[in-house]
Design a protein around this motif. Structure first.
Motif, PDB file in Angstrom:
ATOM      1  N   ARG A 159       0.822  -1.442   0.089  1.00  0.00           N
ATOM      2  CA  ARG A 159      -0.035   0.070   0.011  1.00  0.00           C
ATOM      3  C   ARG A 159       0.826   1.107  -0.119  1.00  0.00           C
ATOM      4  N   ARG A 160       1.844   1.161   0.733  1.00  0.00           N
ATOM      5  CA  ARG A 160       2.977   2.351   0.701  1.00  0.00           C
ATOM      6  C   ARG A 160       4.122   1.817   1.480  1.00  0.00           C
ATOM      7  N   ILE A 161       5.110   2.764   1.095  1.00  0.00           N
ATOM      8  CA  ILE A 161       6.593   2.233   1.488  1.00  0.00           C
ATOM      9  C   ILE A 161       7.126   3.440   2.412  1.00  0.00           C
ATOM     10  N   ASP A 162       7.517   3.287   3.736  1.00  0.00           N
ATOM     11  CA  ASP A 162       8.145   4.402   4.424  1.00  0.00           C
ATOM     12  C   ASP A 162       9.350   4.609   3.856  1.00  0.00           C
ATOM     13  N   HIS A 163       9.360   5.709   2.919  1.00  0.00           N
ATOM     14  CA  HIS A 163      10.598   5.862   2.403  1.00  0.00           C
ATOM     15  C   HIS A 163      11.631   6.709   3.242  1.00  0.00           C
ATOM     16  N   ARG A 164      10.810   7.769   3.926  1.00  0.00           N
ATOM     17  CA  ARG A 164      11.814   8.496   4.701  1.00  0.00           C
ATOM     18  C   ARG A 164      12.548   7.660   5.697  1.00  0.00           C
ATOM     19  N   SER A 165      11.921   6.693   6.382  1.00  0.00           N
ATOM     20  CA  SER A 165      12.711   5.806   7.402  1.00  0.00           C
ATOM     21  C   SER A 165      13.592   5.142   6.548  1.00  0.00           C
ATOM     22  N   LEU A 166      13.503   4.421   5.286  1.00  0.00           N
ATOM     23  CA  LEU A 166      14.596   3.960   4.576  1.00  0.00           C
ATOM     24  C   LEU A 166      15.786   4.694   4.283  1.00  0.00           C
ATOM     25  N   GLN A 167      15.270   5.873   3.878  1.00  0.00           N
ATOM     26  CA  GLN A 167      16.484   6.968   3.224  1.00  0.00           C
ATOM     27  C   GLN A 167      17.241   7.392   4.694  1.00  0.00           C
ATOM     28  N   GLN A 168      16.732   7.346   5.767  1.00  0.00           N
ATOM     29  CA  GLN A 168      17.346   7.694   7.079  1.00  0.00           C
ATOM     30  C   GLN A 168      18.633   6.566   7.212  1.00  0.00           C
ATOM     31  N   ARG A 169      17.950   5.287   7.166  1.00  0.00           N
ATOM     32  CA  ARG A 169      18.850   4.285   7.372  1.00  0.00           C
ATOM     33  C   ARG A 169      20.118   4.133   6.395  1.00  0.00           C
ATOM     34  N   LEU A 170      19.520   4.461   5.034  1.00  0.00           N
ATOM     35  CA  LEU A 170      20.637   4.427   4.088  1.00  0.00           C
ATOM     36  C   LEU A 170      21.415   5.646   4.222  1.00  0.00           C
ATOM     37  N   ASP A 171      21.072   6.657   4.726  1.00  0.00           N
ATOM     38  CA  ASP A 171      22.151   7.922   5.177  1.00  0.00           C
ATOM     39  C   ASP A 171      23.110   7.403   5.962  1.00  0.00           C
ATOM     40  N   ASP A 172      22.622   6.761   6.946  1.00  0.00           N
ATOM     41  CA  ASP A 172      23.449   6.348   8.112  1.00  0.00           C
ATOM     42  C   ASP A 172      24.430   5.337   7.723  1.00  0.00           C
ATOM     43  N   GLY A 173      24.361   5.056   6.377  1.00  0.00           N
ATOM     44  CA  GLY A 173      25.455   3.936   5.873  1.00  0.00           C
ATOM     45  C   GLY A 173      25.002   2.284   5.849  1.00  0.00           C
ATOM     46  N   ALA A 174      23.602   2.338   6.279  1.00  0.00           N
ATOM     47  CA  ALA A 174      23.174   0.957   6.346  1.00  0.00           C
ATOM     48  C   ALA A 174      22.752   0.236   4.755  1.00  0.00           C
ATOM     49  N   VAL A 175      22.788  -1.014   4.886  1.00  0.00           N
ATOM     50  CA  VAL A 175      22.396  -1.712   3.771  1.00  0.00           C
ATOM     51  C   VAL A 175      20.760  -2.274   4.494  1.00  0.00           C
ATOM     52  N   ALA A 176      19.607  -1.528   3.714  1.00  0.00           N
ATOM     53  CA  ALA A 176      18.444  -1.852   4.185  1.00  0.00           C
ATOM     54  C   ALA A 176      17.868  -3.458   3.551  1.00  0.00           C
ATOM     55  N   LEU A 177      17.397  -3.937   4.514  1.00  0.00           N
ATOM     56  CA  LEU A 177      16.770  -5.531   4.124  1.00  0.00           C
ATOM     57  C   LEU A 177      15.317  -5.499   4.182  1.00  0.00           C
ATOM     58  N   MET A 178      14.725  -6.068   3.164  1.00  0.00           N
ATOM     59  CA  MET A 178      13.024  -5.839   3.154  1.00  0.00           C
ATOM     60  C   MET A 178      12.679  -7.299   2.816  1.00  0.00           C
ATOM     61  N   PRO A 179      12.087  -7.952   3.822  1.00  0.00           N
ATOM     62  CA  PRO A 179      11.323  -9.332   3.236  1.00  0.00           C
ATOM     63  C   PRO A 179      10.224  -9.205   2.649  1.00  0.00           C
ATOM     64  N   PRO A 180       9.577 -10.209   2.271  1.00  0.00           N
ATOM     65  CA  PRO A 180       8.322  -9.958   1.488  1.00  0.00           C
ATOM     66  C   PRO A 180       7.002  -9.986   2.612  1.00  0.00           C
ATOM     67  N   ILE A 181       7.093  -9.174   3.334  1.00  0.00           N
ATOM     68  CA  ILE A 181       6.137  -9.048   4.447  1.00  0.00           C
ATOM     69  C   ILE A 181       5.772  -7.664   4.701  1.00  0.00           C
ATOM     70  N   GLY A 182       4.492  -7.325   4.899  1.00  0.00           N
ATOM     71  CA  GLY A 182       3.840  -6.120   5.338  1.00  0.00           C
ATOM     72  C   GLY A 182       3.208  -6.035   6.294  1.00  0.00           C
ATOM     73  N   TYR A 183       2.884  -4.749   6.774  1.00  0.00           N
ATOM     74  CA  TYR A 183       1.845  -4.825   7.996  1.00  0.00           C
ATOM     75  C   TYR A 183       0.884  -3.759   7.728  1.00  0.00           C
ATOM     76  N   SER A 184      -0.347  -3.960   8.315  1.00  0.00           N
ATOM     77  CA  SER A 184      -1.353  -3.083   8.073  1.00  0.00           C
ATOM     78  C   SER A 184      -1.582  -2.195   9.325  1.00  0.00           C
ATOM     79  N   PRO A 185      -2.355  -1.068   9.085  1.00  0.00           N
ATOM     80  CA  PRO A 185      -2.527  -0.379  10.351  1.00  0.00           C
ATOM     81  C   PRO A 185      -3.694  -0.870  11.177  1.00  0.00           C
ATOM     82  N   THR A 186      -4.155  -1.973  10.927  1.00  0.00           N
ATOM     83  CA  THR A 186      -4.829  -2.851  12.100  1.00  0.00           C
ATOM     84  C   THR A 186      -4.066  -3.979  12.840  1.00  0.00           C
TER      85      THR A 186
END
Ligand SMILES: CC(C)(COP(=O)(O)OP(=O)(O)OC[C@H]1O[C@@H](n2cnc3c(N)ncnc32)[C@H](O)[C@@H]1OP(=O)(O)O)[C@@H](O)C(=O)NCCC(=O)NCCS
Length: 444
Positions: A159-186
């Motif tokens: 539905r949406r990607i939290d790109h700000r948090s992802l960018q933050q991690r990348l800015d910090d020099g991390a490699v981001a790891l994303m599994p094929p899993i998502g969470y809903s507001p419920t």
């Protein structure tokens, strides 16, 4: 006795290779790449090599997001419980048992990748490297819901990607790891397709590249030859072809065309099983996979002054072989407005010029050259038809060419043998009898 290398010795292939990679090293630094691979890559013995290459990219300053699948790991767990995942119209249905396996498998894969990315033993290729890895609830998902009366349960879509948090991690020099899993507001967990996660993440991040490491060899044409470039706009036709690509490649192509439409400039399909595939794709001019881009990768355009050197490099060997008449640099510079170049990744790989004689409604086709490594793939044809349409646009009714060794190429493309009198008067006066070029003429 071993001798020391001297400056005159043949160039060391390692040095040559490293030097040719330099423009790519510069071009990729600071860029964001999303790399997606299936759970098969994680289960394969070559995983160590892949992680090493990923660490190398990280070391070269590339911002990396890794999206992994977990299908074999999920299926293994289901099999242990005597269950299996159900598919309807190629869409999986994730029931409660399957979801439990998805969570377990995704967790296990994550731990394995984190462990490999942490490897830093002195005698390993990643000695002294410290790569922070970040993962988390970057993906908000929604249920796929009920399709044609069938409830897909815990199978979801991004539905949406939290790109700000992802960018933050990348800015910090991390490699981001994303599994094929998502969470809903419920607070629910959804099983997603890694392809969906990867293309959504690439689009949300405005990634420079989205790379799919594929299990199959890659995209092939109807004669089984690898296809190296595809325009996003041509993907629907490829998918609807009588012999469509295999399922995995088709899914990647769909995701690629979506990503291109969302602003990702380049999507690559790279065969995972080729050792160093990622490096070859990213650091050599031709790569080894298929590139899907929104704009033509090879750009045929009017030449600019900056192209003079590239044009000279194309023409010089042909001049030396007597195929073309030598032209000094100043002349090319002065006539640059008449040249067209075909550019591939910033390098000129073909050129041609149109010298108009408006009074005679005639144009000369000159300096037709395709780099030897790029011949026999229709580029000459493309150049010719482009020049013909430019000539028509200028109101010219005939094209002529003077040739010594390429007569048949022109004849096969509608040029007829002509004589000196077919040339504009000005050109006749300059005709070089010693060179004895043949005249060929085409009516437009
Ligand atoms: C001629 C040239 C521009 C063709 O470019 P290209 O991108 O390879 O052309 P295409 O892919 O459209 O066409 C390839 C076909 O042309 C044929 N061809 C190539 N050079 C040829 C020649 N000198 N005479 C006749 N046919 C030739 C190839 O054999 C191939 O035909 P095939 O598929 O039936 O075997 C390229 O070979 C070249 O740069 N040659 C050297 C420069 C030159 O001769 N320029 C013209 C000066 S007047």
């Amino acid at each position: 006795m071993p001798s020391h290398p001297t400056a005159t010795q043949v160039q060391d292939p390692f040095v040559a290779w490293f030097r040719q990679a330099t423009p790519y090293i510069h071009a990729h630094r600071g860029r964001t790449f999303v790399i997606a691979f299936g759970g098969e890559a994680v289960a394969a013995p070559e995983l160590g090599g892949l992680v090493h290459d990923i660490a190398l990219l990280h070391g070269l300053g590339i911002r990396l997001v890794l999206v992994h699948g977990a299908r074999p790991q999920i299926e293994e767990r289901l099999a242990q419980r005597g269950a299996e995942i159900q598919y309807v119209n190629d869409l999986r249905i994730t029931d409660d048992a399957a979801l439990a396996c998805v969570k377990e498998a995704a967790g296990a894969v994550r731990v394995e990748l984190e462990a490999l990315l942490s490897l830093g033993l002195a005698n390993s290729p990643m000695a002294g490297v410290r790569i922070p890895v970040a993962s988390g609830n970057f993906v908000t998902a929604r249920p796929l819901g009920v399709i044609e009366g069938i409830d897909h349960r815990h199978t979801g879509a991004v539905r949406r990607i939290d790109h700000r948090s992802l960018q933050q991690r990348l800015d910090d020099g991390a490699v981001a790891l994303m599994p094929p899993i998502g969470y809903s507001p419920t607070g629910e967990v959804f099983n997603l397709s890694a392809t969906d996660v990867a293309s959504s993440a690439a689009a949300a991040l405005g990634a420079d590249k989205l790379i799919f490491l594929t299990e199959s060899a890659g995209l092939e044409d109807d004669q089984g030859r690898p296809v190296s470039n595809v325009l996003a706009q041509d993907v629907p036709a490829l998918l609807a072809a009588p012999a469509p690509p295999p399922k995995e490649i088709a899914a990647c192509l769909r995701a690629a065309s979506l990503a291109c439409r969302s602003g990702v400039r380049r999507v690559h399909l790279v065969p995972r099983q080729v050792d160093g595939a990622l490096l070859r794709e990213l650091f050599t001019r031709d790569g080894i996979g298929t590139l899907i881009s929104g704009e033509p990768y090879e750009n045929l355009r009017p030449a600019r002054v900056e192209d003079v050197t590239g044009i000279m490099e194309l023409l010089h060997p042909l001049e030396q072989a007597g195929i073309l008449v030598p032209r000094p640099q100043e002349r090319i510079e002065a006539d640059i407005g008449r040249f067209f170049v075909m550019e591939r990744d910033g390098t000129s790989i073909a050129c041609a010029a149109l010298n108009p004689y408006p009074a005679e409604a005639t144009g000369e086709l000159a300096c037709v050259a395709v780099h030897p490594e790029y011949r026999n793939q229709g580029r000459g044809d493309k150049l010719l038809s482009h020049i013909e349409s430019v000539a028509r646009g200028q109101g010219l009714r005939r094209l002529f060419v003077l040739t010594t060794q390429t007569a048949h190429w022109f004849r096969e493309r509608g040029f007829e043998p002509g004589g000196l009198t077919d040339l504009p008067a000005e050109k006749q006066a300059l005709y070089n009898y010693r060179r004895n070029s043949q005249v060929y003429v085409k009516t437009l």
